[in-house]
Design a protein around this motif. Structure first.
Motif, PDB file in Angstrom:
ATOM      1  N   CYS A  38     -77.451  93.074 -91.572  1.00 45.70           N
ATOM      2  CA  CYS A  38     -77.401  92.277 -92.797  1.00 45.70           C
ATOM      3  C   CYS A  38     -75.989  91.722 -92.981  1.00 45.70           C
ATOM      4  N   CYS A  41     -74.364  93.262 -96.576  1.00 43.17           N
ATOM      5  CA  CYS A  41     -74.005  94.662 -96.808  1.00 43.17           C
ATOM      6  C   CYS A  41     -73.725  95.421 -95.518  1.00 43.17           C
ATOM      7  N   CYS A  64     -81.075  91.740 -95.637  1.00 43.36           N
ATOM      8  CA  CYS A  64     -81.973  92.845 -95.981  1.00 43.36           C
ATOM      9  C   CYS A  64     -82.631  92.574 -97.340  1.00 43.36           C
ATOM     10  N   CYS A  67     -80.247  92.898-100.462  1.00 44.01           N
ATOM     11  CA  CYS A  67     -79.297  91.798-100.636  1.00 44.01           C
ATOM     12  C   CYS A  67     -80.013  90.503-101.013  1.00 44.01           C
ATOM     13  N   ARG A 112     -80.599 100.481-104.331  1.00 47.62           N
ATOM     14  CA  ARG A 112     -79.315 100.205-104.989  1.00 47.62           C
ATOM     15  C   ARG A 112     -79.481  99.798-106.441  1.00 47.62           C
TER      16      ARG A 112
HETATM   17 ZN   LIG Z   1     -77.999  93.820 -97.120  1.00 49.36          ZN
END
Ligand SMILES: [Zn+2]
Length: 165
Positions: A38, A41, A64, A67, A112
């Motif tokens: 990714c 991140c 990803c 994100c 997250r």
């Molecule tokens: Zn990511």
């Protein structure tokens, strides 16, 4: 308390896995064909899942699901914290919330916290996955009791968690 039969529970789990493939456009679009990394991140896609680690030489850039949700501002989980006890223990409660995120994210890069919005009497946060929102709610209820309400969308890929005490 009523318990479901194990077989039934397993069945439900399988159904959910199929639902996930059918309904969550973010997970679908973040499944690259080969190994990937990714660009936002640094998570690495390998053997069918996103994980932390070193990207191989052949890893292609691919955003990803977490994100992508962050870029498009499309959270999967909404968590609202409020109540008099919360107002008096705000820092302590938030530390527990952050701790849950840290523990989840260490093994699962797609889990997250996206945003935290602090109001005077309540805090609202959003997550990249329904699982983390649910987990935060459960952690608060088991640490502090209070009132927990969890509402899933019909496809089960979005969730609203309200915790008050
Ligand atoms: Zn990511």
């Amino acid at each position: 308390m009523k318990r479901r039969e194990p077989r039934q529970r397993q069945r439900r789990h399988i159904d959910r896995a199929f639902d996930a493939l059918r309904h969550d456009p973010y997970l679908e679009r973040s499944k690259p064909a080969g190994s990937a990394v990714c660009p936002d991140c640094g998570a690495v896609y390998r053997r069918g899942r996103w994980q932390w680690g070193e990207a191989g030489e052949r890893a292609k850039p691919h955003l990803c699901a977490a994100c992508r949700r962050i870029r498009e501002r499309q959270p999967a989980g909404h968590v609202k914290l409020g109540g008099a006890f919360f107002a008096g223990h705000r820092e302590e409660v938030l530390a527990l919330v952050r701790n849950e995120e840290t523990r989840e994210k260490r093994l699962h890069p797609l889990q997250r916290i996206m945003t935290v919005r602090e109001g005077r009497d309540a805090i609202e946060l959003t997550t990249t996955d329904p699982h983390l929102a649910r987990r935060i709610g459960d952690a608060l209820a088991s640490a502090y009791r209070g009132t927990l309400a969890v509402r899933y969308s019909p496809d089960e890929w979005r969730v609203r968690v309200d915790w008050r005490r």
